[in-house]
Design a protein around this motif. Sequence first.
Motif, PDB file in Angstrom:
ATOM      1  N   ILE A 162      -1.293   5.786  -2.399  1.00  0.00           N
ATOM      2  CA  ILE A 162      -2.708   6.138  -2.481  1.00  0.00           C
ATOM      3  C   ILE A 162      -2.949   7.396  -1.666  1.00  0.00           C
ATOM      4  O   ILE A 162      -2.571   7.472  -0.498  1.00  0.00           O
ATOM      5  N   LEU A 220       0.826  -1.210   0.000  1.00  0.00           N
ATOM      6  CA  LEU A 220       0.000   0.000   0.000  1.00  0.00           C
ATOM      7  C   LEU A 220       0.860   1.260   0.000  1.00  0.00           C
ATOM      8  O   LEU A 220       0.510   2.253  -0.649  1.00  0.00           O
ATOM      9  N   ASP A 241      -8.211  -2.822  -7.592  1.00  0.00           N
ATOM     10  CA  ASP A 241      -7.564  -3.940  -6.897  1.00  0.00           C
ATOM     11  C   ASP A 241      -7.880  -5.217  -7.663  1.00  0.00           C
ATOM     12  O   ASP A 241      -9.022  -5.665  -7.707  1.00  0.00           O
ATOM     13  N   ALA A 258      -7.057  -0.049   1.282  1.00  0.00           N
ATOM     14  CA  ALA A 258      -6.869   1.039   0.323  1.00  0.00           C
ATOM     15  C   ALA A 258      -7.978   2.079   0.462  1.00  0.00           C
ATOM     16  O   ALA A 258      -7.727   3.293   0.363  1.00  0.00           O
TER      17      ALA A 258
END
Length: 272
Positions: free
Chosen positions: A39, A34, A47, A59
């Motif tokens: 993000i 991640l 995804d 996320a």
Amino acid sequence: MDQLRAWDGNQGEFWASRADRFDEGVAAYQDALLDAARIDRGSKVLDIGCGSGRTSRDAARRAVGGSVLGVDLSSSMIELARGLAAREELPNAAFEQVDAQVHDFPEAHFDVAISRHGVMFFGDPVAAFGNIARAVRPGGRLALLTWQPAERIEWMTAFRALLAAGRDLPEPPSTGPGPLSLSDPDVIRELLSATGFDDVRLHDLAEPMYFGRDVDDACDFITEQHARLLADLDEDEKSRAIADLRADLAEHRTERGVRYDSAAWLIEARRG
């Protein structure tokens, strides 16, 4: 079609029934993936092979003003992912049962595409990554986890040898859909470069994987997951194989449960 039959059948149902254990198993890799995806609050995230949606949900917590779409072939896992996202009050996480190789995603829509060990199972990886590239905006990001070669994955080689019970089993294939299909760095770079991505970078990660709180718990999980390796054994052979497995599990028991070494590639790339 073979992958659809497997993942939207017994295999997908097993993964859904053991979703927590699979998530716990690779939890040590989650933050690295991640973080590599970078993000932000407004990101639109895809995804791929989302399974029960743990990575999608994590996320979504980062993209609080954006959105996450998790896709998978398994209807069982998609149903579970939707329920967990609703329970955790994550309205910006959506899930669809689609084949990422051919699905008509909106063009240049996503800021980043991610996958935690999901992209190794494509039947046509060139078509799949070409389709993913089309869905990611120019300059958008790709962040993936794939397994390294089997000799660096202790649990993979150990369980296979122990449950073989002396049989000469074929080596796990490094081509075609399977956990080792993207274990070769040269194959990864060539594939991504040919399908619309550039600035491809691989990072060597090695983390212990969790298989159970104790020997009994881990043995139940592993023998269920690898039942096909035991299916052709007679009862004496099966008993010996399980006894050998239990002895090995005991040697890998720690204060944090039964753990085996593993190694993965963290892959980063940019949409050209």
